[in-house]
Scaffold this motif. Structure first.
Motif, PDB file in Angstrom:
ATOM      1  N   ALA A   1       3.653  24.732  24.337  1.00  0.00           N
ATOM      2  CA  ALA A   1       4.663  23.852  23.747  1.00  0.00           C
ATOM      3  C   ALA A   1       4.117  23.265  22.449  1.00  0.00           C
ATOM      4  O   ALA A   1       2.935  22.945  22.343  1.00  0.00           O
ATOM      5  CB  ALA A   1       5.013  22.737  24.718  1.00  0.00           C
ATOM      6  N   ARG A   2       4.989  23.155  21.481  1.00  0.00           N
ATOM      7  CA  ARG A   2       4.603  22.575  20.195  1.00  0.00           C
ATOM      8  C   ARG A   2       4.362  21.083  20.387  1.00  0.00           C
ATOM      9  O   ARG A   2       5.160  20.385  20.997  1.00  0.00           O
ATOM     10  CB  ARG A   2       5.728  22.808  19.189  1.00  0.00           C
ATOM     11  CG  ARG A   2       5.384  22.419  17.791  1.00  0.00           C
ATOM     12  CD  ARG A   2       6.475  22.866  16.851  1.00  0.00           C
ATOM     13  NE  ARG A   2       6.172  22.393  15.514  1.00  0.00           N
ATOM     14  CZ  ARG A   2       7.056  22.300  14.555  1.00  0.00           C
ATOM     15  NH1 ARG A   2       8.301  22.661  14.766  1.00  0.00           N
ATOM     16  NH2 ARG A   2       6.715  21.868  13.366  1.00  0.00           N
ATOM     17  N   LYS A   3       3.246  20.590  19.887  1.00  0.00           N
ATOM     18  CA  LYS A   3       2.919  19.175  20.009  1.00  0.00           C
ATOM     19  C   LYS A   3       3.773  18.370  19.039  1.00  0.00           C
ATOM     20  O   LYS A   3       4.174  18.861  17.990  1.00  0.00           O
ATOM     21  CB  LYS A   3       1.447  18.941  19.722  1.00  0.00           C
ATOM     22  CG  LYS A   3       0.546  19.564  20.761  1.00  0.00           C
ATOM     23  CD  LYS A   3      -0.896  19.262  20.464  1.00  0.00           C
ATOM     24  CE  LYS A   3      -1.768  19.896  21.528  1.00  0.00           C
ATOM     25  NZ  LYS A   3      -3.177  19.644  21.301  1.00  0.00           N
ATOM     26  N   LYS A   4       4.040  17.122  19.409  1.00  0.00           N
ATOM     27  CA  LYS A   4       4.852  16.258  18.562  1.00  0.00           C
ATOM     28  C   LYS A   4       4.086  14.984  18.243  1.00  0.00           C
ATOM     29  O   LYS A   4       3.430  14.403  19.107  1.00  0.00           O
ATOM     30  CB  LYS A   4       6.181  15.909  19.245  1.00  0.00           C
ATOM     31  CG  LYS A   4       7.101  15.074  18.364  1.00  0.00           C
ATOM     32  CD  LYS A   4       8.480  14.938  18.958  1.00  0.00           C
ATOM     33  CE  LYS A   4       9.389  14.181  18.004  1.00  0.00           C
ATOM     34  NZ  LYS A   4      10.764  14.125  18.513  1.00  0.00           N
ATOM     35  N   LEU A   5       4.208  14.559  16.988  1.00  0.00           N
ATOM     36  CA  LEU A   5       3.589  13.332  16.521  1.00  0.00           C
ATOM     37  C   LEU A   5       4.674  12.442  15.951  1.00  0.00           C
ATOM     38  O   LEU A   5       5.425  12.865  15.064  1.00  0.00           O
ATOM     39  CB  LEU A   5       2.542  13.642  15.441  1.00  0.00           C
ATOM     40  CG  LEU A   5       1.827  12.466  14.797  1.00  0.00           C
ATOM     41  CD1 LEU A   5       1.028  11.670  15.832  1.00  0.00           C
ATOM     42  CD2 LEU A   5       0.918  12.970  13.678  1.00  0.00           C
ATOM     43  N   VAL A   6       4.785  11.230  16.487  1.00  0.00           N
ATOM     44  CA  VAL A   6       5.736  10.244  15.978  1.00  0.00           C
ATOM     45  C   VAL A   6       4.927   9.198  15.231  1.00  0.00           C
ATOM     46  O   VAL A   6       4.008   8.602  15.785  1.00  0.00           O
ATOM     47  CB  VAL A   6       6.550   9.586  17.116  1.00  0.00           C
ATOM     48  CG1 VAL A   6       7.510   8.533  16.553  1.00  0.00           C
ATOM     49  CG2 VAL A   6       7.318  10.642  17.903  1.00  0.00           C
ATOM     50  N   ILE A   7       5.280   8.997  13.965  1.00  0.00           N
ATOM     51  CA  ILE A   7       4.577   8.028  13.123  1.00  0.00           C
ATOM     52  C   ILE A   7       5.567   6.970  12.672  1.00  0.00           C
ATOM     53  O   ILE A   7       6.612   7.300  12.110  1.00  0.00           O
ATOM     54  CB  ILE A   7       3.947   8.712  11.897  1.00  0.00           C
ATOM     55  CG1 ILE A   7       2.941   9.773  12.341  1.00  0.00           C
ATOM     56  CG2 ILE A   7       3.295   7.676  10.978  1.00  0.00           C
ATOM     57  CD1 ILE A   7       2.409  10.627  11.210  1.00  0.00           C
ATOM     58  N   LYS A   8       5.211   5.727  12.913  1.00  0.00           N
ATOM     59  CA  LYS A   8       6.040   4.606  12.468  1.00  0.00           C
ATOM     60  C   LYS A   8       5.287   3.917  11.331  1.00  0.00           C
ATOM     61  O   LYS A   8       4.185   3.415  11.524  1.00  0.00           O
ATOM     62  CB  LYS A   8       6.275   3.623  13.609  1.00  0.00           C
ATOM     63  CG  LYS A   8       7.201   2.493  13.263  1.00  0.00           C
ATOM     64  CD  LYS A   8       7.429   1.620  14.491  1.00  0.00           C
ATOM     65  CE  LYS A   8       8.666   0.792  14.335  1.00  0.00           C
ATOM     66  NZ  LYS A   8       8.891  -0.033  15.535  1.00  0.00           N
ATOM     67  N   VAL A   9       5.865   3.950  10.151  1.00  0.00           N
ATOM     68  CA  VAL A   9       5.239   3.311   8.999  1.00  0.00           C
ATOM     69  C   VAL A   9       6.001   2.032   8.663  1.00  0.00           C
ATOM     70  O   VAL A   9       7.214   2.058   8.472  1.00  0.00           O
ATOM     71  CB  VAL A   9       5.115   4.269   7.788  1.00  0.00           C
ATOM     72  CG1 VAL A   9       6.427   4.851   7.371  1.00  0.00           C
ATOM     73  CG2 VAL A   9       4.457   3.584   6.616  1.00  0.00           C
ATOM     74  N   THR A  10       5.281   0.936   8.667  1.00  0.00           N
ATOM     75  CA  THR A  10       5.875  -0.380   8.403  1.00  0.00           C
ATOM     76  C   THR A  10       5.569  -0.862   6.997  1.00  0.00           C
ATOM     77  O   THR A  10       6.199  -1.789   6.512  1.00  0.00           O
ATOM     78  CB  THR A  10       5.347  -1.427   9.405  1.00  0.00           C
ATOM     79  OG1 THR A  10       3.932  -1.551   9.241  1.00  0.00           O
ATOM     80  CG2 THR A  10       5.671  -1.033  10.833  1.00  0.00           C
ATOM     81  N   ALA A  11       4.581  -0.251   6.362  1.00  0.00           N
ATOM     82  CA  ALA A  11       4.109  -0.699   5.050  1.00  0.00           C
ATOM     83  C   ALA A  11       4.780   0.083   3.934  1.00  0.00           C
ATOM     84  O   ALA A  11       5.092   1.258   4.075  1.00  0.00           O
ATOM     85  CB  ALA A  11       2.600  -0.525   4.960  1.00  0.00           C
ATOM     86  N   GLY A  12       4.943  -0.590   2.826  1.00  0.00           N
ATOM     87  CA  GLY A  12       5.463   0.043   1.615  1.00  0.00           C
ATOM     88  C   GLY A  12       4.538  -0.299   0.465  1.00  0.00           C
ATOM     89  O   GLY A  12       3.316  -0.285   0.619  1.00  0.00           O
ATOM     90  N   SER A  13       5.120  -0.667  -0.642  1.00  0.00           N
ATOM     91  CA  SER A  13       4.328  -1.052  -1.806  1.00  0.00           C
ATOM     92  C   SER A  13       3.517  -2.318  -1.563  1.00  0.00           C
ATOM     93  O   SER A  13       2.578  -2.597  -2.299  1.00  0.00           O
ATOM     94  CB  SER A  13       5.243  -1.241  -3.010  1.00  0.00           C
ATOM     95  OG  SER A  13       5.860  -0.008  -3.333  1.00  0.00           O
ATOM     96  N   ASP A  14       3.867  -3.057  -0.527  1.00  0.00           N
ATOM     97  CA  ASP A  14       3.140  -4.281  -0.176  1.00  0.00           C
ATOM     98  C   ASP A  14       1.752  -3.975   0.391  1.00  0.00           C
ATOM     99  O   ASP A  14       0.854  -4.814   0.334  1.00  0.00           O
ATOM    100  CB  ASP A  14       3.936  -5.113   0.831  1.00  0.00           C
ATOM    101  CG  ASP A  14       4.259  -4.353   2.105  1.00  0.00           C
ATOM    102  OD1 ASP A  14       4.461  -3.127   2.042  1.00  0.00           O
ATOM    103  OD2 ASP A  14       4.313  -4.988   3.170  1.00  0.00           O
ATOM    104  N   ALA A  15       1.553  -2.792   0.951  1.00  0.00           N
ATOM    105  CA  ALA A  15       0.263  -2.357   1.510  1.00  0.00           C
ATOM    106  C   ALA A  15       0.117  -0.871   1.192  1.00  0.00           C
ATOM    107  O   ALA A  15       0.261  -0.019   2.066  1.00  0.00           O
ATOM    108  CB  ALA A  15       0.201  -2.616   3.006  1.00  0.00           C
ATOM    109  N   PRO A  16      -0.165  -0.534  -0.074  1.00  0.00           N
ATOM    110  CA  PRO A  16      -0.095   0.864  -0.509  1.00  0.00           C
ATOM    111  C   PRO A  16      -1.040   1.824   0.210  1.00  0.00           C
ATOM    112  O   PRO A  16      -0.658   2.968   0.462  1.00  0.00           O
ATOM    113  CB  PRO A  16      -0.409   0.795  -2.002  1.00  0.00           C
ATOM    114  CG  PRO A  16      -1.001  -0.538  -2.244  1.00  0.00           C
ATOM    115  CD  PRO A  16      -0.515  -1.443  -1.159  1.00  0.00           C
TER     116      PRO A  16
END
Length: 123
Positions: free
Chosen positions: A4-19
């Motif tokens: 089975a193909r592995k899955k990675l879920v990434i939640k990014v909370t930062a923008g230009s405030d934390a480059p």
């Protein structure tokens, strides 16, 4: 029989405030996609702005891959999702976002991270 193909879920909370944190999330997602991993990248908080056309081009971080290039590689074989609440707070609608970005809420996020074989990261 194939694995089975592995899955990675990434939640990014930062923008230009934390480059640096922001760039790390997009870089990991792009590398995972290039490695054949199924990727779901969630834009929340200040990263929500990168769902809009042209916003990624405004992001700069020395010695980092350009954000528009990373987004394109993620969109090619992965899924980018903008958090419903984050979009609403910023008055972003589905007609505003770049092609291929969906808007979804916590229920979909929980379903994704609770599935078998999923790894989740938060930046």
């Amino acid at each position: 029989m194939t694995a089975a193909r592995k899955k990675l879920v990434i939640k990014v909370t930062a923008g230009s405030d934390a480059p640096e944190r922001c760039s790390q999330a997009f870089t990991v997602a792009a590398v995972a996609v290039a490695s054949g991993v199924e990727v779901s990248l969630w834009l929340t908080g200040e990263s929500a702005w990168f769902a809009l056309p042209g916003r990624a081009a405004e992001f700069e971080l020395p010695h980092a891959a350009p954000l528009p290039d990373l987004i394109e590689s993620i969109r090619a074989d992965g899924q980018i999702t903008l958090c419903t609440q984050c979009a609403t707070r910023r008055e972003i609608t589905e007609k505003d976002v770049i092609e291929g970005v969906r808007i979804a809420g916590a229920q979909v996020f929980v379903q994704e991270i609770m599935a078998d074989g999923v790894q989740a990261l938060v930046y």
